[in-house]
Design a protein around this motif. Sequence first.
Motif, PDB file in Angstrom:
ATOM      1  N   GLY A 118     -19.197   8.323  21.266  1.00  0.00           N
ATOM      2  CA  GLY A 118     -19.229   8.748  22.564  1.00  0.00           C
ATOM      3  C   GLY A 118     -18.166   8.564  23.607  1.00  0.00           C
ATOM      4  O   GLY A 118     -18.266   8.486  24.901  1.00  0.00           O
ATOM      5  N   THR A 119     -16.967   8.740  23.139  1.00  0.00           N
ATOM      6  CA  THR A 119     -15.578   8.334  23.902  1.00  0.00           C
ATOM      7  C   THR A 119     -14.868   9.868  23.856  1.00  0.00           C
ATOM      8  O   THR A 119     -13.976  10.142  24.962  1.00  0.00           O
ATOM      9  CB  THR A 119     -14.891   7.415  23.418  1.00  0.00           C
ATOM     10  OG1 THR A 119     -14.320   7.836  22.098  1.00  0.00           O
ATOM     11  CG2 THR A 119     -15.563   6.177  23.301  1.00  0.00           C
ATOM     12  N   GLY A 120     -15.082  10.775  23.017  1.00  0.00           N
ATOM     13  CA  GLY A 120     -14.452  11.889  22.775  1.00  0.00           C
ATOM     14  C   GLY A 120     -12.788  11.497  22.330  1.00  0.00           C
ATOM     15  O   GLY A 120     -11.991  12.529  22.612  1.00  0.00           O
ATOM     16  N   ALA A 121     -12.617  10.289  21.800  1.00  0.00           N
ATOM     17  CA  ALA A 121     -11.616  10.030  21.202  1.00  0.00           C
ATOM     18  C   ALA A 121     -10.895  10.799  19.949  1.00  0.00           C
ATOM     19  O   ALA A 121     -11.781  11.429  19.119  1.00  0.00           O
ATOM     20  CB  ALA A 121     -11.340   8.559  20.632  1.00  0.00           C
ATOM     21  N   GLN A 122      -9.777  11.211  20.050  1.00  0.00           N
ATOM     22  CA  GLN A 122      -9.035  12.031  19.034  1.00  0.00           C
ATOM     23  C   GLN A 122      -7.788  11.199  18.493  1.00  0.00           C
ATOM     24  O   GLN A 122      -7.048  10.981  19.516  1.00  0.00           O
ATOM     25  CB  GLN A 122      -8.947  13.479  19.533  1.00  0.00           C
ATOM     26  CG  GLN A 122     -10.092  14.207  20.144  1.00  0.00           C
ATOM     27  CD  GLN A 122      -9.632  15.636  20.492  1.00  0.00           C
ATOM     28  OE1 GLN A 122      -8.489  16.007  20.988  1.00  0.00           O
ATOM     29  NE2 GLN A 122     -10.456  16.764  20.146  1.00  0.00           N
ATOM     30  N   ALA A 123      -7.477  11.526  17.363  1.00  0.00           N
ATOM     31  CA  ALA A 123      -6.408  10.578  16.869  1.00  0.00           C
ATOM     32  C   ALA A 123      -5.176  11.859  16.727  1.00  0.00           C
ATOM     33  O   ALA A 123      -5.312  12.900  16.542  1.00  0.00           O
ATOM     34  CB  ALA A 123      -6.513   9.993  15.481  1.00  0.00           C
ATOM     35  N   ALA A 124      -4.014  11.322  17.173  1.00  0.00           N
ATOM     36  CA  ALA A 124      -2.882  12.258  17.244  1.00  0.00           C
ATOM     37  C   ALA A 124      -1.710  11.251  16.700  1.00  0.00           C
ATOM     38  O   ALA A 124      -1.584  10.067  16.864  1.00  0.00           O
ATOM     39  CB  ALA A 124      -2.770  12.662  18.454  1.00  0.00           C
ATOM     40  N   LEU A 125      -0.890  11.853  15.917  1.00  0.00           N
ATOM     41  CA  LEU A 125       0.270  11.493  15.257  1.00  0.00           C
ATOM     42  C   LEU A 125       1.497  11.975  15.990  1.00  0.00           C
ATOM     43  O   LEU A 125       1.864  12.928  16.043  1.00  0.00           O
ATOM     44  CB  LEU A 125       0.665  11.697  13.875  1.00  0.00           C
ATOM     45  CG  LEU A 125       1.931  10.965  13.171  1.00  0.00           C
ATOM     46  CD1 LEU A 125       1.993   9.847  13.447  1.00  0.00           C
ATOM     47  CD2 LEU A 125       1.792  11.405  11.680  1.00  0.00           C
ATOM     48  N   SER A 126       2.582  11.089  16.571  1.00  0.00           N
ATOM     49  CA  SER A 126       3.507  11.474  17.194  1.00  0.00           C
ATOM     50  C   SER A 126       4.696  10.999  16.562  1.00  0.00           C
ATOM     51  O   SER A 126       4.929   9.548  16.524  1.00  0.00           O
ATOM     52  CB  SER A 126       3.537  10.962  18.837  1.00  0.00           C
ATOM     53  OG  SER A 126       4.666  11.348  19.552  1.00  0.00           O
ATOM     54  N   GLN A 127       5.756  11.808  16.254  1.00  0.00           N
ATOM     55  CA  GLN A 127       7.062  11.360  15.536  1.00  0.00           C
ATOM     56  C   GLN A 127       7.949  10.966  16.588  1.00  0.00           C
ATOM     57  O   GLN A 127       8.196  11.959  17.407  1.00  0.00           O
ATOM     58  CB  GLN A 127       7.512  12.441  14.783  1.00  0.00           C
ATOM     59  CG  GLN A 127       6.616  12.916  13.576  1.00  0.00           C
ATOM     60  CD  GLN A 127       6.324  11.804  12.466  1.00  0.00           C
ATOM     61  OE1 GLN A 127       7.184  10.790  12.402  1.00  0.00           O
ATOM     62  NE2 GLN A 127       5.297  11.683  11.851  1.00  0.00           N
ATOM     63  N   GLY A 128       8.243   9.649  16.711  1.00  0.00           N
ATOM     64  CA  GLY A 128       9.052   9.311  17.747  1.00  0.00           C
ATOM     65  C   GLY A 128      10.589   9.675  17.528  1.00  0.00           C
ATOM     66  O   GLY A 128      11.337   9.206  18.820  1.00  0.00           O
ATOM     67  N   CYS A 129      11.016   9.807  16.388  1.00  0.00           N
ATOM     68  CA  CYS A 129      12.537  10.139  16.497  1.00  0.00           C
ATOM     69  C   CYS A 129      12.719  11.238  15.093  1.00  0.00           C
ATOM     70  O   CYS A 129      11.955  11.517  14.482  1.00  0.00           O
ATOM     71  CB  CYS A 129      13.270   8.967  16.020  1.00  0.00           C
ATOM     72  SG  CYS A 129      12.657   7.692  14.835  1.00  0.00           S
ATOM     73  N   ARG A 130      13.868  11.497  15.255  1.00  0.00           N
ATOM     74  CA  ARG A 130      14.592  12.554  14.075  1.00  0.00           C
ATOM     75  C   ARG A 130      15.432  11.747  13.310  1.00  0.00           C
ATOM     76  O   ARG A 130      16.045  10.788  13.506  1.00  0.00           O
ATOM     77  CB  ARG A 130      15.265  13.616  14.771  1.00  0.00           C
ATOM     78  CG  ARG A 130      15.477  14.788  13.777  1.00  0.00           C
ATOM     79  CD  ARG A 130      16.270  16.028  14.534  1.00  0.00           C
ATOM     80  NE  ARG A 130      17.329  15.244  15.285  1.00  0.00           N
ATOM     81  CZ  ARG A 130      18.115  16.277  15.971  1.00  0.00           C
ATOM     82  NH1 ARG A 130      18.032  17.436  16.328  1.00  0.00           N
ATOM     83  NH2 ARG A 130      19.187  15.635  16.747  1.00  0.00           N
ATOM     84  N   SER A 131      15.010  11.966  11.906  1.00  0.00           N
ATOM     85  CA  SER A 131      15.935  11.386  10.894  1.00  0.00           C
ATOM     86  C   SER A 131      17.483  11.512  10.980  1.00  0.00           C
ATOM     87  O   SER A 131      17.747  12.764  11.732  1.00  0.00           O
ATOM     88  CB  SER A 131      15.635  11.704   9.413  1.00  0.00           C
ATOM     89  OG  SER A 131      15.675  12.998   9.271  1.00  0.00           O
ATOM     90  N   VAL A 132      18.402  10.680  10.582  1.00  0.00           N
ATOM     91  CA  VAL A 132      19.810  10.759  10.895  1.00  0.00           C
ATOM     92  C   VAL A 132      20.285  10.587   9.452  1.00  0.00           C
ATOM     93  O   VAL A 132      20.089   9.509   8.807  1.00  0.00           O
ATOM     94  CB  VAL A 132      20.308   9.787  11.652  1.00  0.00           C
ATOM     95  CG1 VAL A 132      21.767  10.031  11.841  1.00  0.00           C
ATOM     96  CG2 VAL A 132      19.748  10.024  13.198  1.00  0.00           C
ATOM     97  N   GLY A 133      21.326  11.472   8.983  1.00  0.00           N
ATOM     98  CA  GLY A 133      21.854  11.244   7.820  1.00  0.00           C
ATOM     99  C   GLY A 133      21.024  11.340   6.470  1.00  0.00           C
ATOM    100  O   GLY A 133      19.882  12.034   6.601  1.00  0.00           O
ATOM    101  N   PRO A 134      21.517  11.386   5.363  1.00  0.00           N
ATOM    102  CA  PRO A 134      20.805  11.698   4.060  1.00  0.00           C
ATOM    103  C   PRO A 134      19.837  10.945   3.952  1.00  0.00           C
ATOM    104  O   PRO A 134      19.776   9.527   4.288  1.00  0.00           O
ATOM    105  CB  PRO A 134      21.935  11.615   3.063  1.00  0.00           C
ATOM    106  CG  PRO A 134      23.033  10.527   3.636  1.00  0.00           C
ATOM    107  CD  PRO A 134      22.764  10.760   5.083  1.00  0.00           C
TER     108      PRO A 134
END
Length: 205
Positions: free
Chosen positions: A185-201
């Motif tokens: 009853g909250t209208g909650a929706q889950a979202a995934l946020s990538q906070g950073c970009r990988s660096v190097g191999p």
Amino acid sequence: MGRYGDGLGVSFDLVEAAQTAAHVALSRLGGRTPDLALAFVSGPDAGPAGERALELTGARATLGCTAEGVVGGGVGVQGVSAVSVWVGILPKATLRTFHLEVLPADGAAAVVGLPERAPDDEALLLLADPYSFPTDGFVQQAAAALPGLPVVGGLAHGAAGPGSSRLWVDGRTVGRGAVGVVLSGTGAQAALSQGCRSVGPVMTI
């Protein structure tokens, strides 16, 4: 209509920090009492601070855990004694809190305490002690046992290792397992946020 607030308190006196964080968070609700409150505490002897912060909110459902760092009021702090409080008014919400424990069962382990699934459940918020709760296994089992129900949350942090994490649920402090709340009853929706970009191999550890 939903309304939300958050606050941060920083002090060597964690109970004082808890009071500050709760008051700031509540000040954003215009005098209304929240339905759900969350508290995160960074620092030693966190039990009383977490209980105090959540008690002051007056919310009908409360949840929290210890953390290495906390965020509130647009500010993040780490490595200092601090408390963060989030409060929300959720007028049409059904909130079912729980405490999960791990018990031995036929040579394996069984997780007990999860509420039964309801047709209108939207999300499950889980805070777990990493030393006493099999989070990976639980999430995998939940995907099969609770299809379509997002599981979100995180792990508590105990600075002194096993046994030092603290979890809070509806006024109680617990030191093992996991605590959580099922939202509907909250209208909650889950979202995934990538906070950073990988660096190097890419490397395997």
